[in-house]
Design a protein around this motif. Structure first.
Motif, PDB file in Angstrom:
ATOM      1  N   ALA A 174       0.846  -1.196   0.000  1.00 52.23           N
ATOM      2  CA  ALA A 174       0.000   0.000   0.000  1.00 52.23           C
ATOM      3  C   ALA A 174       0.880   1.245   0.000  1.00 52.23           C
ATOM      4  O   ALA A 174       1.948   1.277   0.613  1.00 52.23           O
ATOM      5  CB  ALA A 174      -0.918   0.004   1.223  1.00 52.23           C
ATOM      6  N   ALA A 175       0.424   2.288  -0.686  1.00 54.52           N
ATOM      7  CA  ALA A 175       1.173   3.539  -0.764  1.00 54.52           C
ATOM      8  C   ALA A 175       0.823   4.476   0.382  1.00 54.52           C
ATOM      9  O   ALA A 175       1.389   5.560   0.492  1.00 54.52           O
ATOM     10  CB  ALA A 175       0.895   4.237  -2.098  1.00 54.52           C
ATOM     11  N   GLY A 176      -0.100   4.043   1.221  1.00 58.35           N
ATOM     12  CA  GLY A 176      -0.474   4.895   2.338  1.00 58.35           C
ATOM     13  C   GLY A 176      -1.573   4.265   3.166  1.00 58.35           C
ATOM     14  O   GLY A 176      -2.202   3.284   2.747  1.00 58.35           O
ATOM     15  N   PHE A 177      -1.780   4.830   4.334  1.00 58.34           N
ATOM     16  CA  PHE A 177      -2.804   4.324   5.243  1.00 58.34           C
ATOM     17  C   PHE A 177      -3.256   5.504   6.087  1.00 58.34           C
ATOM     18  O   PHE A 177      -2.472   6.055   6.863  1.00 58.34           O
ATOM     19  CB  PHE A 177      -2.213   3.227   6.131  1.00 58.34           C
ATOM     20  N   ILE A 178      -4.509   5.931   5.918  1.00 63.20           N
ATOM     21  CA  ILE A 178      -5.006   7.081   6.665  1.00 63.20           C
ATOM     22  C   ILE A 178      -6.362   6.767   7.282  1.00 63.20           C
ATOM     23  O   ILE A 178      -7.059   5.849   6.858  1.00 63.20           O
ATOM     24  CB  ILE A 178      -5.117   8.341   5.776  1.00 63.20           C
ATOM     25  N   ALA A 232       1.045  12.561  -2.281  1.00 63.21           N
ATOM     26  CA  ALA A 232       2.257  11.815  -1.935  1.00 63.21           C
ATOM     27  C   ALA A 232       2.281  10.464  -2.650  1.00 63.21           C
ATOM     28  O   ALA A 232       3.313  10.049  -3.186  1.00 63.21           O
ATOM     29  CB  ALA A 232       2.329  11.619  -0.421  1.00 63.21           C
ATOM     30  N   ALA A 233       1.142   9.781  -2.651  1.00 61.17           N
ATOM     31  CA  ALA A 233       1.056   8.488  -3.333  1.00 61.17           C
ATOM     32  C   ALA A 233       1.352   8.645  -4.819  1.00 61.17           C
ATOM     33  O   ALA A 233       2.076   7.836  -5.417  1.00 61.17           O
ATOM     34  CB  ALA A 233      -0.327   7.873  -3.131  1.00 61.17           C
ATOM     35  N   HIS A 234       0.805   9.687  -5.418  1.00 64.35           N
ATOM     36  CA  HIS A 234       1.014   9.923  -6.846  1.00 64.35           C
ATOM     37  C   HIS A 234       2.482  10.204  -7.155  1.00 64.35           C
ATOM     38  O   HIS A 234       2.981   9.849  -8.237  1.00 64.35           O
ATOM     39  CB  HIS A 234       0.146  11.095  -7.315  1.00 64.35           C
ATOM     40  N   ARG A 235       3.197  10.810  -6.205  1.00 60.05           N
ATOM     41  CA  ARG A 235       4.627  11.077  -6.386  1.00 60.05           C
ATOM     42  C   ARG A 235       5.481   9.835  -6.177  1.00 60.05           C
ATOM     43  O   ARG A 235       6.696   9.859  -6.354  1.00 60.05           O
ATOM     44  CB  ARG A 235       5.093  12.171  -5.403  1.00 60.05           C
ATOM     45  N   GLY A 236       4.847   8.749  -5.746  1.00 58.89           N
ATOM     46  CA  GLY A 236       5.588   7.524  -5.511  1.00 58.89           C
ATOM     47  C   GLY A 236       6.077   7.378  -4.091  1.00 58.89           C
ATOM     48  O   GLY A 236       6.887   6.501  -3.784  1.00 58.89           O
ATOM     49  N   GLU A 237       5.568   8.223  -3.181  1.00 58.09           N
ATOM     50  CA  GLU A 237       5.972   8.165  -1.783  1.00 58.09           C
ATOM     51  C   GLU A 237       4.983   7.322  -0.982  1.00 58.09           C
ATOM     52  O   GLU A 237       3.872   7.063  -1.425  1.00 58.09           O
ATOM     53  CB  GLU A 237       6.032   9.582  -1.195  1.00 58.09           C
ATOM     54  N   VAL A 238       5.413   6.914   0.199  1.00 54.09           N
ATOM     55  CA  VAL A 238       4.528   6.201   1.121  1.00 54.09           C
ATOM     56  C   VAL A 238       4.052   7.193   2.174  1.00 54.09           C
ATOM     57  O   VAL A 238       4.868   7.834   2.835  1.00 54.09           O
ATOM     58  CB  VAL A 238       5.248   5.022   1.803  1.00 54.09           C
ATOM     59  N   TYR A 239       2.739   7.331   2.310  1.00 49.47           N
ATOM     60  CA  TYR A 239       2.200   8.252   3.310  1.00 49.47           C
ATOM     61  C   TYR A 239       1.469   7.471   4.395  1.00 49.47           C
ATOM     62  O   TYR A 239       0.532   6.735   4.115  1.00 49.47           O
ATOM     63  CB  TYR A 239       1.231   9.259   2.687  1.00 49.47           C
ATOM     64  N   LEU A 240       1.905   7.653   5.619  1.00 52.32           N
ATOM     65  CA  LEU A 240       1.225   7.044   6.753  1.00 52.32           C
ATOM     66  C   LEU A 240       0.827   8.142   7.721  1.00 52.32           C
ATOM     67  O   LEU A 240       1.651   8.986   8.076  1.00 52.32           O
ATOM     68  CB  LEU A 240       2.126   6.034   7.471  1.00 52.32           C
ATOM     69  N   GLY A 291      18.931   8.370   4.721  1.00 57.40           N
ATOM     70  CA  GLY A 291      18.684   7.429   3.635  1.00 57.40           C
ATOM     71  C   GLY A 291      17.391   6.673   3.808  1.00 57.40           C
ATOM     72  O   GLY A 291      17.282   5.509   3.413  1.00 57.40           O
ATOM     73  N   CYS A 292      16.399   7.349   4.385  1.00 54.60           N
ATOM     74  CA  CYS A 292      15.101   6.721   4.639  1.00 54.60           C
ATOM     75  C   CYS A 292      14.086   7.122   3.570  1.00 54.60           C
ATOM     76  O   CYS A 292      14.069   8.274   3.126  1.00 54.60           O
ATOM     77  CB  CYS A 292      14.567   7.134   6.013  1.00 54.60           C
ATOM     78  N   ALA A 293      13.251   6.179   3.182  1.00 53.32           N
ATOM     79  CA  ALA A 293      12.252   6.437   2.148  1.00 53.32           C
ATOM     80  C   ALA A 293      11.026   7.147   2.697  1.00 53.32           C
ATOM     81  O   ALA A 293      10.320   7.825   1.956  1.00 53.32           O
ATOM     82  CB  ALA A 293      11.833   5.130   1.481  1.00 53.32           C
ATOM     83  N   ASN A 294      10.761   6.998   3.991  1.00 53.32           N
ATOM     84  CA  ASN A 294       9.552   7.597   4.555  1.00 53.32           C
ATOM     85  C   ASN A 294       9.714   7.823   6.054  1.00 53.32           C
ATOM     86  O   ASN A 294      10.722   7.446   6.658  1.00 53.32           O
ATOM     87  CB  ASN A 294       8.324   6.722   4.272  1.00 53.32           C
ATOM     88  N   ARG A 295       8.695   8.436   6.649  1.00 53.49           N
ATOM     89  CA  ARG A 295       8.729   8.795   8.063  1.00 53.49           C
ATOM     90  C   ARG A 295       8.819   7.567   8.973  1.00 53.49           C
ATOM     91  O   ARG A 295       9.436   7.618  10.035  1.00 53.49           O
ATOM     92  CB  ARG A 295       7.481   9.609   8.414  1.00 53.49           C
ATOM     93  N   VAL A 296       8.182   6.475   8.562  1.00 48.71           N
ATOM     94  CA  VAL A 296       8.187   5.281   9.401  1.00 48.71           C
ATOM     95  C   VAL A 296       9.609   4.737   9.549  1.00 48.71           C
ATOM     96  O   VAL A 296      10.048   4.399  10.651  1.00 48.71           O
ATOM     97  CB  VAL A 296       7.259   4.199   8.826  1.00 48.71           C
ATOM     98  N   GLN A 297      10.338   4.643   8.447  1.00 52.09           N
ATOM     99  CA  GLN A 297      11.714   4.154   8.518  1.00 52.09           C
ATOM    100  C   GLN A 297      12.561   5.039   9.428  1.00 52.09           C
ATOM    101  O   GLN A 297      13.362   4.553  10.228  1.00 52.09           O
ATOM    102  CB  GLN A 297      12.327   4.093   7.118  1.00 52.09           C
ATOM    103  N   ALA A 298      12.378   6.362   9.294  1.00 51.41           N
ATOM    104  CA  ALA A 298      13.131   7.290  10.134  1.00 51.41           C
ATOM    105  C   ALA A 298      12.754   7.137  11.602  1.00 51.41           C
ATOM    106  O   ALA A 298      13.615   7.164  12.488  1.00 51.41           O
ATOM    107  CB  ALA A 298      12.886   8.726   9.663  1.00 51.41           C
ATOM    108  N   ALA A 299      11.466   6.968  11.860  1.00 51.36           N
ATOM    109  CA  ALA A 299      10.997   6.814  13.234  1.00 51.36           C
ATOM    110  C   ALA A 299      11.540   5.540  13.862  1.00 51.36           C
ATOM    111  O   ALA A 299      11.902   5.508  15.047  1.00 51.36           O
ATOM    112  CB  ALA A 299       9.469   6.813  13.272  1.00 51.36           C
TER     113      ALA A 299
END
Length: 218
Positions: A98-102, A117-125, A198-206
Motif C-alpha cells: 500500500a502507498a499509504g494508510f489514513i 504523496a502516493a502519486h509522487r511515488g511516496e509512502v504516506y502514513l 537514507g530513509c524512504a519515509n517517516r516510518v523508517q526514520a521513526a
C-alpha cells in the motif's frame, strides 16, 4: 490531473471524499465502487493513478483488492482508508505494498496530501499509523541499534529534535507547534532528515530513532 478511484461501501463516505478531492484542483474522482470486486474492475477500466480503498469492504476487502490489482496494475498507487482504530491491518497493508494508510476522520488537507504523496511515488502514513507501526515492530538486535545510533550522528541538533518528535507520531504541524516553527520549516527539516538517514519515509526514520534511543539508554 490525478485520476482517483474511491472504493467504500458507504455512499456518503464516497461522496464526502470526492468533494474534498475535487477542491484540490489537481485531482478528480473518475470512478467509485462499493465493494472490492467492483473496485478492481473500475481501476482496470478507468486506468486510475491512485485508488482509495476502504480496508474493510464486502465481497473482497481492501487488502484483497490491492493484491489482485498489483498483478494487473503494478504501477497503481493504493491508499488504505479506515474508520476503525489502527490495528493489525496497518502492517499487513504496508507489507502488501500500500502507498499509504489514513484514517477516515483525518483533515481534508491530510487526505489531499496523502493522494499527492502516493502519486509522487511516496509512502504516506498518518501520524497515528506511524506510531502504531513503531509499537508493533519487534525491537531490533544490539548491532542494529548501534548502527542506527551511528547514522543519527549525522544529524544536526535541530534535525535530531525534529526526528524525535516525528518518532512520537506527531504531524509536521504538531512538530511546528512544539518547536515554535512554521509547518513549511518543519517540512524542510523532515526532508533533510530523510535524506541524511537514507530513509524512504517517516516510518523508517521513526524506527531508526527508536533503535538509536534504545542504544543510547544501554
Amino acid at each position: 490531473m490525478i485520476r482517483v478511484l474511491v472504493a467504500d461501501d458507504e455512499p456518503l463516505i464516497r461522496a464526502g471524499i470526492a468533494t474534498v478531492l475535487a477542491s484540490a484542483g489537481d485531482m478528480s474522482v473518475v470512478a467509485e465502487a462499493g465493494d472490492g470486486r467492483a473496485a478492481v474492475t473500475a481501476a482496470l477500466a478507468h486506468r486510475v493513478d491512485v485508488a482509495l480503498f476502504d480496508i474493510r469492504m464486502p465481497d473482497l476487502d481492501g487488502l484483497g483488492a490491492l493484491a489482485e490489482l498489483r498483478r494487473w496494475m503494478p504501477e497503481l498507487r493504493v491508499v488504505m482508508l479506515t474508520s476503525f482504530g489502527v490495528d493489525e491491518y496497518v502492517l499487513r497493508a504496508v507489507q502488501a505494498g500500500a502507498a499509504g494508510f489514513i484514517l477516515k476522520n483525518c483533515a481534508p488537507d491530510e487526505l489531499i496530501g496523502a493522494v499527492r504523496a502516493a502519486h509522487r511515488g511516496e509512502v504516506y502514513l498518518a501520524p497515528a499509523v506511524t506510531r502504531a507501526v513503531i509499537e508493533r515492530v519487534t525491537p531490533t538486535d544490539p548491532d542494529r541499534r548501534r548502527v542506527a545510533s551511528a547514522r543519527l550522528a549525522a544529524l544536526s541538533p535541530r534535525e535530531a529534535e525534529v526526528l524525535g518528535l516525528l518518532a512520537e507520531g506527531l504531524s509536521n504541524a504538531q512538530i511546528g507547534q512544539r518547536l515554535h516553527a512554521t509547518e513549511t520549516t518543519i517540512k524542510t527539516y523532515v526532508s533533510r532528515v530523510l535524506t541524511k538517514l537514507g530513509c524512504a519515509n517517516r516510518v523508517q526514520a521513526a524506527l531508526l530513532a527508536r533503535d538509536a534511543g534504545d542504544a543510547r539508554r544501554r
